[in-house]
Design a protein around this motif. Structure first.
Motif, mmCIF file in Angstrom:
data_model
loop_
_atom_site.group_PDB
_atom_site.id
_atom_site.type_symbol
_atom_site.label_atom_id
_atom_site.label_comp_id
_atom_site.label_asym_id
_atom_site.label_seq_id
_atom_site.Cartn_x
_atom_site.Cartn_y
_atom_site.Cartn_z
ATOM 1 N N GLN A 84 2.278 6.042 -7.396
ATOM 2 C CA GLN A 84 2.674 6.035 -5.982
ATOM 3 C C GLN A 84 3.705 4.944 -5.719
ATOM 4 O OE1 GLN A 84 -0.088 6.599 -2.769
ATOM 5 N NE2 GLN A 84 -1.659 7.371 -4.131
ATOM 6 N N GLN A 85 3.509 3.797 -6.348
ATOM 7 C CA GLN A 85 4.482 2.732 -6.100
ATOM 8 C C GLN A 85 5.844 3.104 -6.674
ATOM 9 O OE1 GLN A 85 5.416 0.872 -4.002
ATOM 10 N NE2 GLN A 85 4.142 -0.960 -4.177
ATOM 11 N N HIS B 221 0.815 -1.217 0.000
ATOM 12 C CA HIS B 221 0.000 0.000 0.000
ATOM 13 C C HIS B 221 0.847 1.265 0.000
ATOM 14 C CE1 HIS B 221 -3.533 -2.405 0.274
ATOM 15 N NE2 HIS B 221 -3.068 -3.037 1.320
ATOM 16 N N SER C 208 -1.751 8.340 -9.044
ATOM 17 C CA SER C 208 -2.391 7.034 -9.216
ATOM 18 C C SER C 208 -1.592 5.977 -8.460
ATOM 19 C CB SER C 208 -2.440 6.684 -10.694
ATOM 20 O OG SER C 208 -1.137 6.340 -11.135
ATOM 21 N N GLY C 209 -2.181 4.809 -8.289
ATOM 22 C CA GLY C 209 -1.513 3.728 -7.552
ATOM 23 C C GLY C 209 -0.160 3.381 -8.144
ATOM 24 N N SER D 219 -1.762 -4.353 -5.390
ATOM 25 C CA SER D 219 -2.934 -3.478 -5.545
ATOM 26 C C SER D 219 -2.853 -2.642 -6.820
ATOM 27 C CB SER D 219 -3.132 -2.587 -4.322
ATOM 28 O OG SER D 219 -2.014 -2.545 -3.510
ATOM 29 N N LEU D 220 -2.121 -3.149 -7.837
ATOM 30 C CA LEU D 220 -1.985 -2.379 -9.078
ATOM 31 C C LEU D 220 -2.639 -3.115 -10.247
ATOM 32 C CD1 LEU D 220 1.737 -1.221 -8.844
ATOM 33 C CD2 LEU D 220 -0.319 -0.081 -8.005
#
Ligand SMILES: Nc1ncnc2c1ncn2[C@@H]1O[C@H](COP(=O)(O)OP(=O)(O)O)[C@@H](O)[C@H]1O
Ligand SMILES: [Mg+2]
Lengths: 280, 247, 271
Positions: free
Chosen positions: B155-156, B91, B151-152, B179-180
């Motif tokens: 962020q990663q 996360h 966006s996810g 979670s992507l």
């Protein structure tokens, strides 16, 4: 450690420099905003600091003194004072309770008038709101002083002061709660030709009840503390006994009074929590 | 003879509530390897990874990293060791409301004095480096955005950049793509493997998906019930074995 | 038990509950000696008091203004120190940051004890400990604020997900760095809301602390009431009312400023 392309701008030094400058500029804008706020707060603080001629050293001596004072002069509390404090402590409880009952009654009335969706007229709502706001902006102790002047020393002044200070809090809370009520249900019941009281009972009360109970009981919790203070200005209850003990240097007596307030607060908070569970 | 970077000896973890999560894991991991740890949910993958930098305190065992036993390190020594171990999370856990660049600069905290780090006085060279890393992960347009506005997948990549800012010799990734969406997942895995190879950085990544593990890892370690049930090259792992691992 | 019986029983307990609550009210009123008759008895006194209240007046405008300003300053200083102390203590009071769980309990227990003593009593105690003036007022407000703020700050910190703490810890950051760079930005909104709320409360307290001699305008009110200068009492009450309104206006302004400065800052550089 060898510097690898990941870490250097070797791939495109000019890009990196450009981005860095852009970042710096943007960061500056953020910092400017914060700095402006910071400077504003700083000057307000400085103004207050100088105005009260406060000294950092006083922070330490003050806390050192109070700890020494509490430990030396207050401990242990005088158990002999429990009996003489019992009356005032009970008065504090009665004052808080009667005060909250008074404010629930008045606030309910004013709250309904102040809620735009239930009030009889927008002007009526405005006036009621303004009145509540006025009461709220005058601290309970001030009400206490005014009432002591008007009706004399004693718990009656305190009770009414608590009742008034409660109107400031509960009147606003009730009005806000009532305004948040789901309109569609109101409309449905109104459309069925229900009277104002039927609308209130059928559509408003079920939604209003839990907030009403929570806030009213919360005010009961607050009242114990406020009632304890009101005594200091002569409006009855434990505060009066505390103040006289302290001014007579009977600190151990005062200590047992404080311990008793503590227990009263704990008991009342426990009771209101249970009551809340029960009713909601 | 490849250089060993991690030597793990009979690592055990029993949680306070009595759950046995790791039941004696012994492994050596070589410098520059990309290792995928696979296994069903609850197998102990996260516990294993977190034990390596002691976010979870192992119950017993030894973890030798760069000539020191991680489990014997004192507070300060542990912080020094942690700076060399980057970590990314499912996360992301970027600090909200804080800019992307500053989130990456958090990777430098371990190298700074308490005061400078605490007040966020990052040096110019650190800032330039953070921006360079963000360029590498294709986020040069987002430098000043708040981390929680991305966006996810973005962020990663910031999470990865934060870890890279530590200049780690070991990179831990706990379900970095769980979670992507598929295309972001691929992009993140692509960056992860590229940087590992370019830097000679050792990477251990927990993965749910066997196919991802097979595509990017040099070595697969399968864990089940807190024990290693397979350890070897991806092509050595048979289809039916995979099935067994996941039951 | 079927549904009907259950409903009946519930109605019965509710009924008894209300009877009890009502009886307790009657007992309270009886014990306090509150009776409408009494209120009527003092009707004349109230009448004459109301008459002499208007027009409101302040005897020595400059003195009252000075005292009003002092109240404001006491509230600012009390809030400032209360916030600082609470922040530091909250770090030790939050379970997820405390060095040991016992420390967390000690800090939270301290907050509960402090909360139990009303602000005005704190002022009395500080006056006994350090003498009259603004300083005991400031200290009393600071301590009284910690009772509330430690609790809400610590709860805000405890609500920070473990993952954020792990992420910063994993970089090798120290505890201080973790708090400053990781936790603080995460709890900023809660921190601001509660600190401002506390300032609102402190303004009210600061305007009455003077009653016991801890500085500010409260003393003027007591003085006026002792000399039965009712028009002054009304005048001073209006001044207190104005201070509270002014402070509310300032805090609302500040809150908007903080919000706007955040939004604008990030907008101006996303292009
Ligand atoms: N903080 C904890 N306290 C107690 N048990 C835990 C804790 N964290 C994980 N566990 C348990 O340890 C086992 C391994 O968990 P985990 O390492 O998260 O597995 P994975 O990452 O493979 O899904 C599970 O049974 C899980 O329930
Ligand atoms: Mg996991």
């Amino acid at each position: 450690m060898p510097i690898h392309p990941i870490y250097s701008a070797a791939t495109s030094p000019s890009d990196n420099a450009m981005l860095f400058n852009k970042y710096k500029k943007a960061k500056k804008a953020v910092l400017w905003n914060r700095a402006l706020l910071g400077v504003f707060l700083f000057f307000i603080l400085l103004w207050a600091w100088i105005g009260t001629s406060f000294q950092i050293a006083e922070l330490f001596t003050g806390f050192a003194n109070i700890v020494a004072f509490l430990v030396n002069d207050f401990l242990p509390p005088d158990p002999g004072a429990v009996a003489s404090m019992a009356g005032p402590i009970l008065d504090t409880l009665f004052m808080s309770y009667a005060g909250v009952a008074l404010s629930v009654g008045i606030s309910f009335f004013l709250g309904v008038l102040a809620a735009k969706n239930l009030s009889f007229h927008p002007l009526c709502a405005f006036l009621s709101r303004s009145f509540i706001a006025f009461i709220r902006s005058v601290p309970a102790i001030v009400w206490g002083i005014l009432l002591v002047a008007a009706i004399g020393l004693g718990p009656m002044a305190g009770t009414i002061a608590l009742g008034l200070s409660g109107v400031g809090i509960l009147g606003k809370a009730y009005a806000d709660l009532l305004e948040e009520i789901d309109e569609s249900q109101l409309e449905a019941v109104r459309a069925a030709g229900a009277s104002w009281f039927q609308v209130f009972g059928q559509a408003v009360w079920p939604q209003f009840k839990s907030g009403f109970v929570t806030w009213s009981l919360y005010k009961m919790d607050l009242n114990i503390r406020e009632a304890a203070m009101l005594g200091v200005v002569g409006a009855g209850g434990i505060g009066y006994a505390l103040e006289s003990s302290i001014s007579l240097f009977q600190y151990k007596e005062a200590a047992s009074g404080i311990v008793m307030i503590f227990f009263l607060i704990v008991i009342v908070e426990f009771a209101t929590a249970k009551l809340r569970e029960r009713i909601i | 003879m490849p250089e060993t970077i991690l030597d793990i000896k009979s690592l055990r973890k029993i949680y306070k509530d009595g759950t046995p999560a790791l039941n004696g894991i012994s492994l050596t991991i070589n410098k520059g390897e990309i290792v995928a740890v696979i296994g069903p949910s609850g197998a102990g993958k996260s516990t294993f990874l977190r034990s390596l930098n002691r976010l979870v305190e192992p119950t017993s065992g030894e973890i030798w990293f760069r000539g020191q036993n991680m489990l014997k390190l004192k507070k300060k020594e542990l912080r020094w060791a942690r700076r060399e171990i980057g970590m990314i999370f499912q996360h992301f856990h970027l600090i909200k409301r804080v800019s992307v660049v500053q989130n990456v600069l958090h990777g430098k905290l371990g190298y700074m004095s308490a005061i400078k780090g605490g007040l966020g006085w990052y040096s110019q060279s650190d800032t330039k480096e953070a921006i360079a890393i963000l360029e590498r992960v294709g986020l040069e347009q987002e430098l000043m955005k708040r981390a929680d506005e991305l966006s996810g997948g973005q962020q990663q990549r910031v999470g990865l950049a934060r870890a890279l800012a530590q200049r780690p010799s070991l990179l831990l990734a706990d379900e970095p793509i769980a979670s992507l969406d598929p295309s972001s997942s691929e992009r993140v895995m692509e960056y992860l493997s590229t940087f590992s190879r370019e830097e000679g950085m050792t990477t251990i990544v927990n993965l749910h998906q066997f196919d991802m593990a097979a595509a990017y890892a040099d070595r697969i370690i399968a864990i089940n019930n807190g024990e290693v049930v397979f350890d070897g090259a991806p092509d050595k792992l048979q289809k039916q074995e995979v099935k067994q691992i996941y039951v | 038990m079927n549904l009907d019986e259950w409903k009946k029983q519930k109605r019965r307990t509710t009924f008894f509950l209300f009877i009890t609550l009502f009886l307790f009210l009657v007992i309270s009123l009886a014990q306090l000696g509150v009776a409408p008759g009494k209120l009527l008895d003092s009707g004349e006194r109230i009448q004459s008091m109301l008459n002499s209240m208007v027009p409101p007046d302040v005897h020595e405008p400059s003195g009252v203004l000075e005292a009003a300003i002092e109240s404001l300053q006491i509230a600012i200083m009390g809030t400032f120190w209360g916030v600082i102390l609470s922040l530091i203590l909250a770090v030790f009071g939050a379970k997820n940051l405390a060095p040991h769980w016992t420390i967390s309990y000690i800090v939270k227990g301290f907050a509960v004890l402090v909360r139990a003593v009303p602000a005005l009593i704190w002022a009395l105690l500080f006056i006994a400990a350090v003498g009259l003036g603004a300083v005991p007022g400031i200290l009393a407000l600071a301590v009284n604020s910690t009772g509330m703020l430690i609790k809400v700050y610590a709860e805000a910190i405890e609500e920070v997900e473990k993952g954020y703490i792990e992420a910063i810890t994993a970089t090798g950051a120290s505890k201080f760095q973790l708090v400053m760079q990781g936790i603080l930005p995460l709890i900023t909104p809660i921190f601001i809301t509660w600190s401002i709320f506390r300032f609102d409360i402190n303004i009210r307290y600061a305007s009455v602390l003077g009653v016991v001699g801890a500085g500010g305008i409260g003393w003027e009110l007591v003085r006026a009431s002792q000399t039965m200068a009712y028009n002054e009492m009304l005048g001073i009450t209006i001044v207190i009312f104005a201070i509270v309104l002014f402070a509310e206006w300032v805090t609302r302004f500040l809150q908007k400023w903080i919000e706007k400065s955040n939004v604008r800052a990030f907008q101006s550089n996303s292009n």
